[in-house]
Design a protein around this motif. Sequence first.
Motif, PDB file in Angstrom:
ATOM      1  N   LEU A  84      18.324  58.637  32.396  1.00  8.56           N
ATOM      2  CA  LEU A  84      18.889  59.768  32.991  1.00  8.56           C
ATOM      3  C   LEU A  84      19.824  59.377  33.927  1.00  8.56           C
ATOM      4  O   LEU A  84      20.106  58.337  34.283  1.00  8.56           O
ATOM      5  CB  LEU A  84      17.728  60.404  33.747  1.00  8.56           C
ATOM      6  CG  LEU A  84      16.373  60.888  32.869  1.00  8.56           C
ATOM      7  CD1 LEU A  84      15.426  61.471  33.891  1.00  8.56           C
ATOM      8  CD2 LEU A  84      16.779  61.823  31.950  1.00  8.56           C
ATOM      9  N   ALA A  85      20.684  60.304  34.364  1.00  6.46           N
ATOM     10  CA  ALA A  85      21.889  60.130  35.296  1.00  6.46           C
ATOM     11  C   ALA A  85      21.444  59.442  36.515  1.00  6.46           C
ATOM     12  O   ALA A  85      21.987  58.443  37.125  1.00  6.46           O
ATOM     13  CB  ALA A  85      22.679  61.231  35.607  1.00  6.46           C
ATOM     14  N   GLY A  86      20.309  59.732  36.971  1.00  6.58           N
ATOM     15  CA  GLY A  86      19.541  59.053  38.300  1.00  6.58           C
ATOM     16  C   GLY A  86      18.991  57.740  37.993  1.00  6.58           C
ATOM     17  O   GLY A  86      18.734  57.105  39.001  1.00  6.58           O
ATOM     18  N   GLY A  87      19.070  57.142  36.879  1.00 12.91           N
ATOM     19  CA  GLY A  87      18.538  55.880  36.505  1.00 12.91           C
ATOM     20  C   GLY A  87      17.317  55.721  36.017  1.00 12.91           C
ATOM     21  O   GLY A  87      16.852  54.574  35.491  1.00 12.91           O
ATOM     22  N   ALA A  88      16.458  56.742  35.890  1.00  7.98           N
ATOM     23  CA  ALA A  88      15.162  56.629  35.304  1.00  7.98           C
ATOM     24  C   ALA A  88      15.255  56.416  33.864  1.00  7.98           C
ATOM     25  O   ALA A  88      16.344  56.910  33.202  1.00  7.98           O
ATOM     26  CB  ALA A  88      14.510  57.580  35.490  1.00  7.98           C
ATOM     27  N   VAL A  89      14.271  55.836  33.120  1.00  5.49           N
ATOM     28  CA  VAL A  89      14.276  55.617  31.699  1.00  5.49           C
ATOM     29  C   VAL A  89      12.963  56.383  31.324  1.00  5.49           C
ATOM     30  O   VAL A  89      11.880  55.789  31.868  1.00  5.49           O
ATOM     31  CB  VAL A  89      14.484  54.024  31.172  1.00  5.49           C
ATOM     32  CG1 VAL A  89      14.186  54.183  29.708  1.00  5.49           C
ATOM     33  CG2 VAL A  89      15.777  53.722  32.042  1.00  5.49           C
TER      34      VAL A  89
END
Length: 423
Positions: A120-125
């Motif tokens: 995700l753009a926010g860094g979550a995988v």
Amino acid sequence: MTLNRRAFLGTGAAAAAALSAPHVRADNHAGKPKVVVIGGGAGGATAARYIAKDSKGEIDVTLVEPSRMYYTCFFSNLYMGGFRELSSIGHSYGGLAKGGVNVVHDWAVGVDRAAKTVTLAGGAVLSYDRLVLSPGIDFVDGAVPGWDVTSQNKMPHAYKAGSQSELLKAQIESMPQGGTFAMVAPPNPFRCPPGPYERISMVAHVLKEKNPTAKIIVADPKAKFSKMALFQEGWANHYDGMIDWIGADFGGGNVEVNANEMTVSIDGEVTKVDVCNVIPAMKAGRICELAGITEGNWAPVHGATMQSRVDENIHVLGDASAQGDMPKSGFSANSQAKVCAMAVRGALTGSKVFPAKFSNTCWSLIDTDDGVKVGATYEATDEKIAKVDGFISATGEDADLRKATFEESVGWYAGITSDMFGS
């Protein structure tokens, strides 16, 4: 074929029916199997809701959707025509969250098919056992010479509902008396085949009341379009002399625009316009391309399960899919989502999977209480989703039938949005 809210929800429940079976754990994750759904429209929201609801908590379902409020493209033309308020086509995801779906408002920016993860753009995988992609459409770069997405504030597409719909509506209502509205229509295939022509009808409805000497020009790369006879009959009856449709045979596919000058060139003839609605050629939402599952502009699938023909662990729904005979519509996406949900539950929990069946109806409003429709039923073959039979409104229908058709569409809208969002 007549649908109301109760009938629509009933057909959905029947299509998605599945029998309980012992839990089957996915191999690559401890605990519950995981499903990630990208895109919260008619396909994605429906799939997420049905997988969570009918698996009775056996599957972890996460929906990734950047917008906190979803505005339906279907019925957005009625908003532009003054028949709906914008708030009436906006829907939140609270009902899905209450129904057990983990709703994440973020952009999906990458898919690692080998690792089965989504970034995700926010860094979550996010890890998944099955991935459902229902991202809708993006536009083909360079499809209309002189136009790109940086031009959309001057020449709106309004084919992703919400702020673009508001902008185009405001531009239409601010046109000078006797001004010119132009539409650049898209080539096949595209989202909602009758959509551009219903929009023309709604623009004409507004102009007839507020700006009766205004003109409408449609530059169309196609020689014919969905419900063509019905729309042209309606335009002659309600908006005689206002609409000039220029099809492929008369240069409608040879178009350039200049957003700064507000001009449209059709087969070399340049016209100064006051409003220009550019609807470019379309392709699957970008996450499909990033996932490496597209061929050309769309993502091919197996109709029986909506599984990607490139990766069996990915399902593609709605506008983004290349599935065969079904049009790219909200009804189609919702129908496909129920087939997909059943297939995903079967793969991850061992529940029974019934043969895939699909249906679609597209309603259009031409003027007050003048509604028309087209639709069909479909079945999955080895090659594609194939049309079984169909129906369409007839020219020359009486006013009572047309009014009943419009009222049917209003009932369907209430039914499908409840089916999508659980509210």
